[in-house]
Scaffold this active site. Structure first.
Site, PDB file in Angstrom:
ATOM      1  N   GLY A 146     -19.554  10.827  88.829  1.00 47.25           N
ATOM      2  CA  GLY A 146     -18.683  10.323  88.040  1.00 47.25           C
ATOM      3  C   GLY A 146     -17.330  10.835  88.455  1.00 47.25           C
ATOM      4  N   GLU A 154     -14.529  17.412  85.895  1.00 48.62           N
ATOM      5  CA  GLU A 154     -15.706  16.502  85.319  1.00 48.62           C
ATOM      6  C   GLU A 154     -15.154  15.160  84.985  1.00 48.62           C
ATOM      7  OE1 GLU A 154     -18.642  15.705  84.412  1.00 48.62           O
ATOM      8  OE2 GLU A 154     -19.840  17.516  83.766  1.00 48.62           O
ATOM      9  N   ASP A 155     -15.956  14.080  84.933  1.00 44.89           N
ATOM     10  CA  ASP A 155     -15.723  12.897  84.377  1.00 44.89           C
ATOM     11  C   ASP A 155     -15.402  12.799  83.087  1.00 44.89           C
ATOM     12  OD1 ASP A 155     -18.356  13.178  83.900  1.00 44.89           O
ATOM     13  OD2 ASP A 155     -18.793  11.053  84.751  1.00 44.89           O
ATOM     14  N   ASP A 198     -19.210  14.920  76.496  1.00 46.25           N
ATOM     15  CA  ASP A 198     -19.560  13.954  75.659  1.00 46.25           C
ATOM     16  C   ASP A 198     -20.462  14.964  74.626  1.00 46.25           C
ATOM     17  OD1 ASP A 198     -20.476  11.750  74.145  1.00 46.25           O
ATOM     18  OD2 ASP A 198     -22.169  11.380  75.719  1.00 46.25           O
ATOM     19  N   GLY A 211     -21.161  17.850  75.384  1.00 48.45           N
ATOM     20  CA  GLY A 211     -20.833  18.985  76.245  1.00 48.45           C
ATOM     21  C   GLY A 211     -21.925  19.839  76.722  1.00 48.45           C
ATOM     22  N   THR A 238     -23.752  19.192  79.712  1.00 48.46           N
ATOM     23  CA  THR A 238     -23.766  19.324  80.868  1.00 48.46           C
ATOM     24  C   THR A 238     -22.853  20.531  81.314  1.00 48.46           C
ATOM     25  OG1 THR A 238     -24.085  16.978  81.263  1.00 48.46           O
ATOM     26  CG2 THR A 238     -23.495  18.123  82.963  1.00 48.46           C
ATOM     27  N   LYS A 257     -14.905  12.930  74.346  1.00 53.66           N
ATOM     28  CA  LYS A 257     -15.304  12.326  73.099  1.00 53.66           C
ATOM     29  C   LYS A 257     -15.604  13.119  72.069  1.00 53.66           C
ATOM     30  CE  LYS A 257     -18.032   8.342  75.124  1.00 53.66           C
ATOM     31  NZ  LYS A 257     -19.079   7.784  75.424  1.00 53.66           N
ATOM     32  N   PHE A 262     -18.729   3.558  74.886  1.00 58.46           N
ATOM     33  CA  PHE A 262     -19.392   3.725  76.290  1.00 58.46           C
ATOM     34  C   PHE A 262     -18.433   3.218  77.354  1.00 58.46           C
ATOM     35  CE2 PHE A 262     -21.816   3.026  79.861  1.00 58.46           C
ATOM     36  CZ  PHE A 262     -22.395   4.132  80.066  1.00 58.46           C
ATOM     37  N   ASP A 307     -19.983   5.033  85.660  1.00 64.06           N
ATOM     38  CA  ASP A 307     -20.576   3.864  85.827  1.00 64.06           C
ATOM     39  C   ASP A 307     -21.535   3.159  84.658  1.00 64.06           C
ATOM     40  OD1 ASP A 307     -22.750   5.872  85.698  1.00 64.06           O
ATOM     41  OD2 ASP A 307     -24.021   4.818  86.594  1.00 64.06           O
ATOM     42  N   ARG A 334     -18.175   1.592  89.125  1.00 67.72           N
ATOM     43  CA  ARG A 334     -17.648   2.960  89.373  1.00 67.72           C
ATOM     44  C   ARG A 334     -16.163   2.545  90.109  1.00 67.72           C
ATOM     45  NH1 ARG A 334     -20.965   7.237  88.607  1.00 67.72           N
ATOM     46  NH2 ARG A 334     -23.109   6.865  89.066  1.00 67.72           N
TER      47      ARG A 334
HETATM   48  P1  5GP Z   1     -22.905  15.457  78.070  1.00 64.86           P
HETATM   49  O1  5GP Z   1     -23.691  16.407  78.755  1.00 64.86           O
HETATM   50  O2  5GP Z   1     -21.358  16.143  77.754  1.00 64.86           O
HETATM   51  O3  5GP Z   1     -23.509  14.814  76.820  1.00 64.86           O
HETATM   52  O4  5GP Z   1     -22.674  14.151  79.166  1.00 64.86           O
HETATM   53  C1  5GP Z   1     -21.799  14.127  79.994  1.00 64.86           C
HETATM   54  C2  5GP Z   1     -22.418  13.152  81.091  1.00 64.86           C
HETATM   55  O5  5GP Z   1     -22.839  11.881  80.313  1.00 64.86           O
HETATM   56  C3  5GP Z   1     -21.298  12.689  81.977  1.00 64.86           C
HETATM   57  O6  5GP Z   1     -21.115  13.274  82.912  1.00 64.86           O
HETATM   58  C4  5GP Z   1     -21.561  11.129  82.112  1.00 64.86           C
HETATM   59  O7  5GP Z   1     -22.334  11.118  83.339  1.00 64.86           O
HETATM   60  C5  5GP Z   1     -22.482  10.759  80.984  1.00 64.86           C
HETATM   61  N1  5GP Z   1     -21.685   9.963  80.040  1.00 64.86           N
HETATM   62  C6  5GP Z   1     -21.047  10.467  78.533  1.00 64.86           C
HETATM   63  N2  5GP Z   1     -20.570   9.181  78.125  1.00 64.86           N
HETATM   64  C7  5GP Z   1     -20.446   8.360  79.113  1.00 64.86           C
HETATM   65  C8  5GP Z   1     -19.744   7.036  78.861  1.00 64.86           C
HETATM   66  O8  5GP Z   1     -19.071   6.722  77.733  1.00 64.86           O
HETATM   67  N3  5GP Z   1     -19.772   6.233  80.001  1.00 64.86           N
HETATM   68  C9  5GP Z   1     -20.310   6.704  81.042  1.00 64.86           C
HETATM   69  N4  5GP Z   1     -20.440   5.905  82.154  1.00 64.86           N
HETATM   70  N5  5GP Z   1     -21.257   8.046  81.025  1.00 64.86           N
HETATM   71  C10 5GP Z   1     -21.006   8.685  79.974  1.00 64.86           C
END
Ligand code: 5GP
Length: 171
Positions: free
Chosen positions: A40, A94-95, A98, A100, A102, A126, A147, A154, A160
């Site tokens: 991402g 990071e992209d 969400d 947190g 990861t 977010k 989303f 993606d 992407r």
């Molecule tokens: P976390 O571990 O913070 O919940 O998730 C992070 C990962 O979830 C991001 O690196 C991404 O790959 C995916 N993700 C979370 N929200 C979105 C979103 O709104 N759109 C997309 N495409 N991926 C998301």
């Protein structure tokens, strides 16, 4: 279904220039290892490092969370660093943060490798979904809980390549 623009190409570019200037200032006279988190963050990291004016070594990591282990925070490292980061300034890119999970887990893994400093840059955050508290040192945009796709992000492997950040809209 159509894709609605949430953050335009121009807004992204302007914000990345601001972040790049801040990072350049913060690391003046130092060297930096930038770790882009695949897939991402590939577009964000490519644009961001072009706005950083200190010597940069670019590395990539690819991680995936094991299904059903959200509470333990186990992640699988599919692509690891090529060189040691011991004693180095590391900036993880990071992209999106969400829940947190990861980044919190990845941070722990990198911290164990003994960097001189470890900071995080994220394109998006977010707050509505955040469970694992993480400090984002360089954040481009805080967004509502929708989303998003494009600019590296993606949906089922697609979109992407869009130069902007978008959401689906009915119509
Ligand atoms: P976390 O571990 O913070 O919940 O998730 C992070 C990962 O979830 C991001 O690196 C991404 O790959 C995916 N993700 C979370 N929200 C979105 C979103 O709104 N759109 C997309 N495409 N991926 C998301």
């Amino acid at each position: 279904m159509a894709v609605e623009v949430m953050i335009s190409e121009e807004e992204i570019s302007k914000r990345i220039s601001e972040l790049g200037a801040k990072i350049t200032n913060d690391y003046a006279g130092e060297e930096l290892v930038v770790v882009g988190v695949l897939n991402g963050a590939f577009m964000f990291v490519a644009d961001l490092i072009r706005k950083i004016n200190v010597p940069v070594r670019l590395e990539f990591m690819a991680v995936a969370s094991y299904s059903g282990t959200e509470s333990t925070g186990e992640i699988k490292v599919n692509l690891d660093l090529k060189e040691s980061i011991r004693g180095k300034n590391v900036l993880v890119v990071e992209d999106i943060v969400d829940t947190g999970l990861t980044i919190k887990t990845l941070r722990g893994i990198l911290q164990q490798k003994g960097p001189k400093s470890l900071r995080l840059a994220s394109l998006l955050y977010k707050p509505a979904r955040n469970i694992h508290k993480v400090e984002i040192d360089y954040l481009a945009f805080e967004i509502e809980d929708r989303f998003v796709i494009g600019y590296g992000l993606d949906f089922d492997g697609k979109y992407r390549e869009l130069p902007y950040i978008g959401v689906y809209s009915h119509g």
